[in-house]
Design an enzyme around this catalytic site. Structure first.
Site, PDB file in Angstrom:
ATOM      1  N   SER A 133      57.717  30.210 -34.082  1.00  0.00           N
ATOM      2  CA  SER A 133      57.471  30.483 -35.506  1.00  0.00           C
ATOM      3  C   SER A 133      56.263  31.414 -35.671  1.00  0.00           C
ATOM      4  O   SER A 133      56.248  32.267 -36.559  1.00  0.00           O
ATOM      5  CB  SER A 133      57.291  29.193 -36.301  1.00  0.00           C
ATOM      6  OG  SER A 133      56.073  28.565 -36.002  1.00  0.00           O
ATOM      7  N   HIS A 164      45.436  27.974 -31.257  1.00  0.00           N
ATOM      8  CA  HIS A 164      45.441  26.558 -30.873  1.00  0.00           C
ATOM      9  C   HIS A 164      45.377  25.696 -32.136  1.00  0.00           C
ATOM     10  O   HIS A 164      44.575  25.969 -33.032  1.00  0.00           O
ATOM     11  CB  HIS A 164      44.234  26.270 -29.966  1.00  0.00           C
ATOM     12  CG  HIS A 164      44.225  24.868 -29.445  1.00  0.00           C
ATOM     13  ND1 HIS A 164      45.081  24.442 -28.442  1.00  0.00           N
ATOM     14  CD2 HIS A 164      43.512  23.782 -29.818  1.00  0.00           C
ATOM     15  CE1 HIS A 164      44.866  23.156 -28.216  1.00  0.00           C
ATOM     16  NE2 HIS A 164      43.921  22.734 -29.038  1.00  0.00           N
TER      17      HIS A 164
END
Ligand code: GAR
Length: 203
Positions: free
Chosen positions: A13, A109
């Site tokens: 995504s 992250h």
């Protein structure tokens, strides 16, 4: 435009959000290659749909991590790749990649580093009970999620959050923060000095 290779192992995504943002928001960059270690991953279909070439490899077909990384580096040089974006690339990186690309390789992250490095960061944060979760984009060094931080955004944790509900808000933030960071880099506004990253304001 800045030539980018995105490395991804899963859904992709973030890969798609980056490709679309670059095209729609006139970011002076282009994603010229997807590098993927999981030929069956959804990101491979996304790349096809978006018309981005893919370099697929099976790590088990190589004697070592260095061996496939050498092949990747060769391909990146052929393509003239200037920036590597790790977006859900679930493999450790060795010096074979880090050395030629230090300062030109970033990672996204799903936590406020240095809290919760490694895998399942969203679940780690929920289990710890933090009230602020978030997203970090950082330069990649030899460690695990340990390089100099470029951008972070916090997300409030709700009392009734599950891993799924929080992950949904984390992804929404990621899909904005990664393209924004890539724009700063593509516009030459990001400077790395030792561990310190500075961003020159835009026009
Ligand atoms: C993203 O949330 C990214 O931050 C995370 O993997 C997800 C990939 O989603 N990365 C890590 O956990 C790296 N330690 P996507 O495939 O839908 O972009």
């Amino acid at each position: 435009p800045l030539k980018i290779a995105v490395f991804a192992s899963g859904s992709g995504s973030n890969f798609q959000a980056l490709v679309e943002a670059i095209r729609e928001q006139a970011i002076p960059a282009t994603v010229s290659l997807l590098v993927c270690d999981k030929p069956a991953a959804r990101v491979v279909q996304r790349a096809e749909a978006l018309g981005v070439p893919a370099f697929l490899f099976d790590p088990k077909a190589y004697a070592s991590r260095e061996a496939y990384e050498e092949e990747i580096v060769g391909r990146l040089h052929e393509e003239g790749v200037e920036l590597i974006v790790l977006a859900g690339y679930m493999r450790l990186i060795t010096a074979t990649l880090v050395e030629p690309y230090y300062g030109r390789m970033i990672n996204i992250h799903p936590a406020l580093l240095p809290a919760f490095p490694g895998v399942r960061a969203i679940r780690q944060a929920l289990e710890y009970g933090v009230k602020l979760a978030g997203v970090t984009v950082h330069f990649v060094d030899g460690g695990m999620d340990s390089g100099p931080i470029i951008a972070q955004q916090a997300i409030e944790v709700r009392d009734d959050d599950t891993e799924d509900t929080l992950a949904e808000r984390v992804h929404a933030v990621e899909h904005e923060l990664l393209p924004r960071t890539v724009r700063w880099i593509a516009e030459g506004r990001v400077t790395l000095n030792d561990r310190k990253v500075t961003i020159r304001p835009g026009d």
